[in-house]
Write a protein that holds these residues in place. Structure first.
Motif, short mmCIF file in Angstrom:
data_model
loop_
_atom_site.label_atom_id
_atom_site.label_comp_id
_atom_site.label_asym_id
_atom_site.label_seq_id
_atom_site.Cartn_x
_atom_site.Cartn_y
_atom_site.Cartn_z
N ILE A 217 7.95 6.67 -5.06
CA ILE A 217 8.45 7.15 -3.77
C ILE A 217 9.79 7.86 -4.01
O ILE A 217 10.25 7.97 -5.14
N ASP A 218 10.39 8.32 -2.93
CA ASP A 218 11.61 9.11 -3.04
C ASP A 218 12.77 8.29 -3.62
O ASP A 218 12.74 7.07 -3.66
N GLY A 219 13.80 9.01 -4.05
CA GLY A 219 15.00 8.35 -4.58
C GLY A 219 14.83 7.76 -5.95
O GLY A 219 15.59 6.86 -6.34
N GLY A 220 13.82 8.24 -6.71
CA GLY A 220 13.59 7.69 -8.03
C GLY A 220 13.16 6.24 -8.02
O GLY A 220 13.45 5.48 -8.94
N ARG A 221 12.44 5.87 -6.96
CA ARG A 221 12.02 4.48 -6.78
C ARG A 221 10.50 4.33 -6.85
O ARG A 221 9.77 5.31 -6.83
N ALA A 222 10.07 3.08 -6.94
CA ALA A 222 8.65 2.75 -6.92
C ALA A 222 8.42 1.67 -5.87
O ALA A 222 9.24 0.77 -5.70
N TYR A 223 7.30 1.78 -5.17
CA TYR A 223 6.88 0.78 -4.19
C TYR A 223 5.69 0.03 -4.75
O TYR A 223 4.74 0.63 -5.24
N TRP A 224 5.76 -1.30 -4.72
CA TRP A 224 4.64 -2.11 -5.21
C TRP A 224 4.19 -3.09 -4.12
O TRP A 224 4.96 -3.46 -3.24
N TYR A 225 2.92 -3.48 -4.21
CA TYR A 225 2.40 -4.50 -3.29
C TYR A 225 1.42 -5.39 -4.03
O TYR A 225 0.78 -4.98 -5.01
N ILE A 226 1.30 -6.62 -3.58
CA ILE A 226 0.33 -7.58 -4.11
C ILE A 226 -0.30 -8.28 -2.92
O ILE A 226 0.39 -8.95 -2.15
N SER A 227 -1.59 -8.14 -2.75
CA SER A 227 -2.31 -8.76 -1.65
C SER A 227 -3.27 -9.80 -2.21
O SER A 227 -4.01 -9.52 -3.16
N VAL A 228 -3.27 -10.99 -1.64
CA VAL A 228 -4.11 -12.08 -2.16
C VAL A 228 -4.67 -12.90 -1.01
O VAL A 228 -4.02 -13.07 0.03
N LYS A 229 -5.88 -13.38 -1.17
CA LYS A 229 -6.48 -14.26 -0.16
C LYS A 229 -5.66 -15.55 -0.10
O LYS A 229 -5.32 -16.15 -1.13
N ALA A 230 -5.33 -16.00 1.11
CA ALA A 230 -4.50 -17.19 1.28
C ALA A 230 -4.61 -17.70 2.70
O ALA A 230 -4.89 -16.92 3.62
N PRO A 231 -4.38 -19.01 2.91
CA PRO A 231 -4.36 -19.54 4.28
C PRO A 231 -3.22 -18.92 5.07
O PRO A 231 -2.15 -18.62 4.52
#
Length: 375
Positions: free
Chosen positions: A195-209
């Protein structure tokens, strides 16, 4: 004498709607319960704007500005948790999108709305329609738990998807891919995008209650992605722990027959997540909000009669956005298959379907049906 409009919610959908209204000579007041965002805040998340969202932004006069502010990239590969490549990077227009920090995008939209004369009032809570100023049009852009929606459609409530999601933004490094890369395991999906500004966006999605929480979400996120053969683990470790966000993923059922109402006495239109909150797997939340706003602008200019405009808005947006909602949920179930059989089926589907076929399907489904072309 110009007409007036009240927009409830100063998020992406609300600000985009405010721009559309202001460009149609409405006097616009945007009401937001939260504080004014701090542009220097290190937290927040990234968003992706796909080709249909960019086309809708063109109607709002902001496509070029957003492209210049963000990172023009595309959909890359999907891998298994062991690093096996399941699909290859896209090559056609269907895969292009812009990666941008949410705060960067909000600032661009805020500046444009205010330049057009819109007034934004922060830290103002609306409990009933009696708290609203008189206006000719009301826009409900107050998210998945919309107060405005409850006034007209009280039985429509969010559902829990069965998954929770960690998100973070960090300085990009030599491990950061130059396009969206995704990894899938049993009940888990993770991705990273520049993404902008020399940055990175990360996400982690997991099944959970629903409601599961940890005293140290950053460590739990790192432990969840640690077994994966991906660079996300290093990005999580490099993220300021206090800025790591965790939210359970909810969505709206596709039961709404319309996004408009006159129940409060003021013609009302729901936009963004207030109308059609979807699973994030298809990356369409922001782009659908821009489609809402661009459609609103076109139809306001076309229909002088408010009832005709409301009917036209429903005609153009309900079926379209609910189809995207359903596709997003189907993709969620595919990507986060949580047993050995369903995971094997998912991997087989992704590996055997040619990339070009996948792109053609995406291009067909995500192409914005511009009302200027589709009467």
């Amino acid at each position: 004498m110009s007409k007036s409009a009240t927009v409830v919610g100063a998020g992406i959908a609300g600000l985009a709607a405010a721009i559309a209204l202001a460009e149609c000579d409405y006097r616009v007041t945007v009401i937001e319960r939260g504080k004014k965002p701090d542009p220097e805040s290190p937290g927040g998340a990234g968003v992706g704007i796909s080709s249909n969202g960019l086309d809708a932004l063109a109607e709002l006069g902001m496509k070029g500005e957003v492209q210049r502010a963000g990172v023009r990239t595309r959909i890359g590969s999907i891998y298994t948790d062991a690093g096996l490549q399941l699909s290859r990077p896209t090559t056609t227009g269907a895969g292009r999108f812009v990666g941008i920090h949410r705060q960067t995008l909000l600032q661009l939209l805020t500046d444009r709305a205010e330049d057009l004369g819109a007034t934004i009032e922060y830290e103002k809570v609306i409990r009933s329609d009696a708290d609203l100023p008189e206006a000719d049009l009301l826009i409900g852009a107050d998210g998945i738990r919309s107060t405005v929606r409850k006034w007209s459609f009280p039985k429509v409530r969010p559902d829990y998807s069965g998954a929770t999601c960690w998100r973070g933004v960090v300085e990009a490094d030599e491990l950061t891919p130059d396009q969206l890369e995704v990894w899938v395991g049993r009940g888990t999906e993770a991705g990273i995008v520049p993404i902008d500004g020399g940055r990175a966006y990360w996400y982690i999605s997991v099944k959970a209650p629903m409601g599961d929480k940890s005293d140290d979400e950053a460590t739990l996120a790192a432990e969840t992605i640690g077994p994966f053969d991906s660079p996300i683990y290093e990005h999580v470790l490099a993220t300021e722990p206090a800025s790591v966000m965790r939210d359970d993923i909810h969505y709206l059922p596709t039961g709404l027959k319309r996004f408009t109402s006159t129940r409060t006495g003021t013609p009302t239109i729901l936009v963004g997540d207030a109308a059609h909150a979807a699973m994030p797997n298809a990356g369409q939340g922001v782009s659908q909000a821009f489609e809402d706003a661009a459609t609103l602008k076109i139809l306001l200019a076309r229909h002088r009669n408010i009832d005709n405009m409301l009917a036209a808005y429903d005609e153009h947006r309900v079926e379209r956005s609910q189809k995207i909602q359903q596709q997003s949920f189907d993709l969620f179930n595919l990507m986060q298959a949580n047993n050995s059989i369903s995971s094997a089926v998912r991997n087989g589907v992704l590996k055997t379907v040619p990339t070009l076929v996948q792109e053609l399907v995406v291009d067909w489904n995500m192409r914005w049906p511009n009302p200027r072309i589709r009467n």
